[in-house]
Design an enzyme around this catalytic site. Structure first.
Site, PDB file in Angstrom:
ATOM      1  N   LYS A 188       0.808  -1.224   0.000  1.00  0.00           N
ATOM      2  CA  LYS A 188       0.000   0.000   0.000  1.00  0.00           C
ATOM      3  C   LYS A 188       0.842   1.277   0.000  1.00  0.00           C
ATOM      4  O   LYS A 188       0.355   2.364   0.316  1.00  0.00           O
ATOM      5  CB  LYS A 188      -1.002   0.048   1.172  1.00  0.00           C
ATOM      6  CG  LYS A 188      -1.925  -1.130   1.323  1.00  0.00           C
ATOM      7  CD  LYS A 188      -2.504  -1.674   0.046  1.00  0.00           C
ATOM      8  CE  LYS A 188      -3.513  -0.789  -0.613  1.00  0.00           C
ATOM      9  NZ  LYS A 188      -4.013  -1.433  -1.882  1.00  0.00           N
ATOM     10  N   GLY A 189       2.105   1.143  -0.354  1.00  0.00           N
ATOM     11  CA  GLY A 189       2.965   2.322  -0.366  1.00  0.00           C
ATOM     12  C   GLY A 189       2.883   3.124  -1.663  1.00  0.00           C
ATOM     13  O   GLY A 189       3.225   4.302  -1.709  1.00  0.00           O
ATOM     14  N   THR A 191       3.463   0.983  -4.692  1.00  0.00           N
ATOM     15  CA  THR A 191       4.363   0.118  -5.463  1.00  0.00           C
ATOM     16  C   THR A 191       3.876  -0.106  -6.899  1.00  0.00           C
ATOM     17  O   THR A 191       4.671  -0.181  -7.826  1.00  0.00           O
ATOM     18  CB  THR A 191       4.540  -1.242  -4.766  1.00  0.00           C
ATOM     19  OG1 THR A 191       3.255  -1.840  -4.571  1.00  0.00           O
ATOM     20  CG2 THR A 191       5.224  -1.089  -3.418  1.00  0.00           C
ATOM     21  N   ARG A 192       2.576  -0.204  -7.062  1.00  0.00           N
ATOM     22  CA  ARG A 192       2.050  -0.424  -8.421  1.00  0.00           C
ATOM     23  C   ARG A 192       2.273   0.814  -9.286  1.00  0.00           C
ATOM     24  O   ARG A 192       2.673   0.711 -10.451  1.00  0.00           O
ATOM     25  CB  ARG A 192       0.555  -0.791  -8.337  1.00  0.00           C
ATOM     26  CG  ARG A 192      -0.157  -0.940  -9.665  1.00  0.00           C
ATOM     27  CD  ARG A 192       0.467  -1.986 -10.577  1.00  0.00           C
ATOM     28  NE  ARG A 192       0.477  -3.323 -10.006  1.00  0.00           N
ATOM     29  CZ  ARG A 192       1.126  -4.361 -10.536  1.00  0.00           C
ATOM     30  NH1 ARG A 192       1.829  -4.204 -11.655  1.00  0.00           N
ATOM     31  NH2 ARG A 192       1.101  -5.542  -9.956  1.00  0.00           N
ATOM     32  N   ARG A 269       5.416   5.074   2.918  1.00  0.00           N
ATOM     33  CA  ARG A 269       4.309   6.021   3.035  1.00  0.00           C
ATOM     34  C   ARG A 269       4.028   6.189   4.518  1.00  0.00           C
ATOM     35  O   ARG A 269       4.297   5.252   5.295  1.00  0.00           O
ATOM     36  CB  ARG A 269       3.107   5.385   2.317  1.00  0.00           C
ATOM     37  CG  ARG A 269       1.807   6.135   2.367  1.00  0.00           C
ATOM     38  CD  ARG A 269       0.748   5.283   1.668  1.00  0.00           C
ATOM     39  NE  ARG A 269      -0.512   5.981   1.511  1.00  0.00           N
ATOM     40  CZ  ARG A 269      -1.619   5.421   1.034  1.00  0.00           C
ATOM     41  NH1 ARG A 269      -1.605   4.144   0.654  1.00  0.00           N
ATOM     42  NH2 ARG A 269      -2.733   6.108   0.922  1.00  0.00           N
ATOM     43  N   SER A 277      -5.028   2.308   4.737  1.00  0.00           N
ATOM     44  CA  SER A 277      -5.173   1.833   3.357  1.00  0.00           C
ATOM     45  C   SER A 277      -5.209   0.298   3.319  1.00  0.00           C
ATOM     46  O   SER A 277      -6.029  -0.312   2.617  1.00  0.00           O
ATOM     47  CB  SER A 277      -3.999   2.354   2.520  1.00  0.00           C
ATOM     48  OG  SER A 277      -3.995   1.760   1.255  1.00  0.00           O
ATOM     49  N   LYS A 394      -7.022   1.152  -6.392  1.00  0.00           N
ATOM     50  CA  LYS A 394      -6.096   2.171  -5.884  1.00  0.00           C
ATOM     51  C   LYS A 394      -6.882   3.463  -5.721  1.00  0.00           C
ATOM     52  O   LYS A 394      -7.623   3.853  -6.621  1.00  0.00           O
ATOM     53  CB  LYS A 394      -4.938   2.418  -6.856  1.00  0.00           C
ATOM     54  CG  LYS A 394      -4.257   1.173  -7.342  1.00  0.00           C
ATOM     55  CD  LYS A 394      -3.496   0.456  -6.254  1.00  0.00           C
ATOM     56  CE  LYS A 394      -2.896  -0.825  -6.806  1.00  0.00           C
ATOM     57  NZ  LYS A 394      -2.232  -1.629  -5.820  1.00  0.00           N
ATOM     58  N   ARG A 396      -8.989   4.026  -3.136  1.00  0.00           N
ATOM     59  CA  ARG A 396     -10.305   3.797  -2.519  1.00  0.00           C
ATOM     60  C   ARG A 396     -10.530   4.850  -1.441  1.00  0.00           C
ATOM     61  O   ARG A 396      -9.587   5.310  -0.798  1.00  0.00           O
ATOM     62  CB  ARG A 396     -10.335   2.449  -1.804  1.00  0.00           C
ATOM     63  CG  ARG A 396     -10.309   1.235  -2.671  1.00  0.00           C
ATOM     64  CD  ARG A 396     -10.562   0.032  -1.758  1.00  0.00           C
ATOM     65  NE  ARG A 396     -10.500  -1.200  -2.510  1.00  0.00           N
ATOM     66  CZ  ARG A 396      -9.416  -1.960  -2.582  1.00  0.00           C
ATOM     67  NH1 ARG A 396      -8.323  -1.620  -1.939  1.00  0.00           N
ATOM     68  NH2 ARG A 396      -9.431  -3.075  -3.278  1.00  0.00           N
ATOM     69  N   THR A 397     -11.791   5.149  -1.196  1.00  0.00           N
ATOM     70  CA  THR A 397     -12.100   6.052  -0.089  1.00  0.00           C
ATOM     71  C   THR A 397     -11.853   5.305   1.210  1.00  0.00           C
ATOM     72  O   THR A 397     -12.368   4.201   1.408  1.00  0.00           O
ATOM     73  CB  THR A 397     -13.584   6.488  -0.170  1.00  0.00           C
ATOM     74  OG1 THR A 397     -13.788   7.034  -1.474  1.00  0.00           O
ATOM     75  CG2 THR A 397     -13.908   7.522   0.891  1.00  0.00           C
TER      76      THR A 397
HETATM   77  N1  LIG Z   1      -0.721   7.318  -9.532  1.00  0.00           N
HETATM   78  C1  LIG Z   1      -1.374   6.694  -8.578  1.00  0.00           C
HETATM   79  N2  LIG Z   1      -2.615   6.229  -8.780  1.00  0.00           N
HETATM   80  C2  LIG Z   1      -3.281   5.575  -7.804  1.00  0.00           C
HETATM   81  N3  LIG Z   1      -2.760   5.316  -6.581  1.00  0.00           N
HETATM   82  C3  LIG Z   1      -1.538   5.772  -6.338  1.00  0.00           C
HETATM   83  C4  LIG Z   1      -0.799   6.472  -7.301  1.00  0.00           C
HETATM   84  N4  LIG Z   1       0.380   6.798  -6.752  1.00  0.00           N
HETATM   85  C5  LIG Z   1       0.379   6.319  -5.521  1.00  0.00           C
HETATM   86  N5  LIG Z   1      -0.778   5.703  -5.255  1.00  0.00           N
HETATM   87  C6  LIG Z   1      -1.096   5.078  -3.975  1.00  0.00           C
HETATM   88  O1  LIG Z   1      -0.801   3.701  -4.093  1.00  0.00           O
HETATM   89  C7  LIG Z   1      -1.536   3.057  -3.057  1.00  0.00           C
HETATM   90  C8  LIG Z   1      -1.574   1.574  -3.331  1.00  0.00           C
HETATM   91  O2  LIG Z   1      -0.269   1.109  -3.102  1.00  0.00           O
HETATM   92  P1  LIG Z   1       0.299  -0.210  -3.752  1.00  0.00           P
HETATM   93  O3  LIG Z   1       0.217  -0.117  -5.242  1.00  0.00           O
HETATM   94  O4  LIG Z   1       1.652  -0.410  -3.182  1.00  0.00           O
HETATM   95  O5  LIG Z   1      -0.707  -1.291  -3.218  1.00  0.00           O
HETATM   96  S1  LIG Z   1      -0.479  -2.876  -3.187  1.00  0.00           S
HETATM   97  O6  LIG Z   1       0.352  -3.189  -2.042  1.00  0.00           O
HETATM   98  O7  LIG Z   1       0.121  -3.279  -4.461  1.00  0.00           O
HETATM   99  O8  LIG Z   1      -1.856  -3.404  -3.020  1.00  0.00           O
HETATM  100  C9  LIG Z   1      -2.881   3.739  -3.090  1.00  0.00           C
HETATM  101  O9  LIG Z   1      -3.408   3.671  -1.793  1.00  0.00           O
HETATM  102  P2  LIG Z   1      -4.961   3.961  -1.495  1.00  0.00           P
HETATM  103  O10 LIG Z   1      -5.193   5.386  -1.861  1.00  0.00           O
HETATM  104  O11 LIG Z   1      -5.121   3.740  -0.055  1.00  0.00           O
HETATM  105  O12 LIG Z   1      -5.746   3.022  -2.351  1.00  0.00           O
HETATM  106  C10 LIG Z   1      -2.540   5.165  -3.524  1.00  0.00           C
HETATM  107  O13 LIG Z   1      -2.582   6.066  -2.459  1.00  0.00           O
END
Ligand SMILES: Nc1ncnc2c1ncn2[C@@H]1O[C@H](COP(=O)(O)OS(=O)(=O)O)[C@@H](OP(=O)(O)O)[C@H]1O
Length: 437
Positions: A188-189, A191-192, A269, A277, A394, A396-397
């Site tokens: 949730k940092g 990474t994607r 994060r 998250s 990604k 989510r509220t």
């Molecule tokens: N560009 C962009 N678009 C959407 N989301 C973004 C982006 N950059 C960073 N984030 C933040 O990434 C959070 C999800 O982290 P991860 O991708 O590491 O999640 S996971 O561990 O693979 O499930 C996700 O957390 P949440 O907001 O809690 O869903 C986002 O805050």
């Protein structure tokens, strides 16, 4: 293929290990951390840590033994006492040396499996989820929501002759290679977002799914892992991301024994937001789970935070980092700010490209801020028609959490955060961020 050593760039291929001074520094940090943990458990500690303003959990247990007696596995103890944490290595028994178990040793299941996974998370906007992605990152054709890489998908990808888990546009030439760089966390940092942004670089090819090799699939062996990878040409870097590696005790040793010059990237994060998250993700799959407020405490009246809950434990970055520093020099680990990845994606990507020894090709021109999504998205590739944002899993509220619980969690994390800033030499300003609220 090895990316070229970068003179002056931390983590260049020439890195051999920490010099004696650094090791000493790490040892003293380790001691500090042990001391810190001890103090958290009710022992004596620095005045600042004993002050109610910063004392994690606020309630001082009667004795360390009392807390240890109640602590579930995974509760913060001194790094040396963490289950599975390797003892500091002597030159006679280097990590990855003959003393290390063979790769066939069955790995324990990671306690933190990021269940989100496939590269299809980047969706074309404004197209609906499920649209086919045609850019390099389009390894998968659906918004996986919370789906993870399944064992079946991986065994297909890893079977001889398969095209691997890489991009659907991966050309059928080049070679499958073991990754030279890994995004190891944190869950949730962000990474994607990082993986998809770096994949826009022509010299990077990455697996779309999370292979979970160094935690769940280690017994499958390195050839399986190699087969999961996309083919690359000379000069291209192979990458993958599996956020649970960062909190997997065996992962540093295993990665070191694969290649001690592997470059490691950690997206960090604010641990409080990260925990929420993480909880939000679980809640989306299991709406019946207790509230965050209930799960966060061992004893709410006493203010005892439940650090054995993975949503909280993952955010104790200093503890996990200790484990990695036993195998890798700090210069081989890049810490990316999850917050800045949102506010200044090009700035963070510049650091990532420098660290990987790549030309800065992914720049501000690649991003635009999508107001609806509330995040930066990748602009459309020149040969494609639509920009790409991450999918619905990604951003989510988050549920509204009791402010008192947030306050207590901030206090809990503060000394660990400070320790993390000291260890990394970077101030991520999470306290600043919170005092602004
Ligand atoms: N560009 C962009 N678009 C959407 N989301 C973004 C982006 N950059 C960073 N984030 C933040 O990434 C959070 C999800 O982290 P991860 O991708 O590491 O999640 S996971 O561990 O693979 O499930 C996700 O957390 P949440 O907001 O809690 O869903 C986002 O805050």
């Amino acid at each position: 293929m090895s990316p070229p050593a970068q003179p002056g760039v931390p983590g260049g291929r020439g890195s051999k290990g920490p010099p004696a001074r650094k090791l000493l520094c790490m040892c003293s940090l380790s001691l500090c951390l042990t001391y810190l943990c001890y103090s958290l458990m009710g022992g004596t500690g620095p005045a600042a840590l004993r002050s109610p303003a910063v004392l994690p959990g606020t309630a001082a247990p009667r004795s360390p033994a009392a807390l240890l007696g109640t602590a579930a596995p995974g509760a913060p103890r001194s790094p040396a006492a963490l289950p599975g944490t390797a003892a500091p290595r002597s030159p006679a028994n280097p990590p990855g040396g003959p003393g290390d178990p063979a790769p066939s040793a069955a790995p324990p299941r990671a306690s933190n499996g990021s269940r989100e996974g496939a590269a299809g998370a980047w969706l074309r906007t404004p197209l609906a989820p499920g649209e086919v992605i045609t850019a390099q990152s389009g390894a998968f054709e659906r918004d996986p929501q919370e789906s993870s890489t399944t064992d079946e998908e991986l065994s297909r990808a890893g079977s001889p002759g398969s095209r691997g888990g890489g991009s659907s546009t991966t050309p059928d030439y080049g070679e499958k290679r073991l990754p030279q760089a890994l995004i190891i966390g944190v869950k949730k940092g962000g990474t994607r977002a990082l993986l998809e942004a770096i994949r826009a670089h022509p010299d990077v090819r990455a697996v779309g799914t999370e292979p979970h090799f160094f935690d769940r699939n280690y017994e499958k062996g390195l050839e399986w892992y190699r087969n999961v990878m996309p083919k690359t040409l000379d000069g291209q870097i192979t990458m993958e991301k599996t956020p649970s590696y960062f909190v997997t005790n065996e992962a540093p040793r295993r990665i070191h024994s694969m290649a001690k010059d592997t470059k490691l990237i950690v997206v960090v994060r604010n641990p409080v937001t990260r925990a929420i998250s993480d909880y939000t993700q679980t809640l989306s799959k299991k709406p019946e789970i207790p509230t965050f407020e209930v799960l966060a405490f061992k004893n709410r009246t006493l203010g005892l935070i439940d650090a054995s809950w993975s949503a909280i434990r993952i955010g104790i970055y200093a503890l996990h980092l200790e484990n990695w520093l036993q195998y890798f020099p700090l210069s081989q680990i890049l810490f990316v700010s999850g917050e800045r990845l949102i506010t200044d994606p090009a700035g963070e990507m510049a650091k990532v490209q420098d660290f990987l020894g790549l030309k800065r090709i992914v720049t501000e021109k690649h991003f635009y801020f999508n107001k609806t999504k509330g995040f930066p998205c990748l602009k459309k590739p020149e040969d494609s028609s639509a920009p790409r944002c991450l999918g619905k899993s990604k951003g989510r509220t988050h549920p509204k959490i009791d402010p008192d619980v947030i306050h207590r969690l901030r206090k809990f994390y503060k000394p660990f955060n400070v320790m993390f800033y000291q260890m990394t030499g970077q101030d991520f300003q999470w306290e600043q961020e919170e005092s602004d609220k």
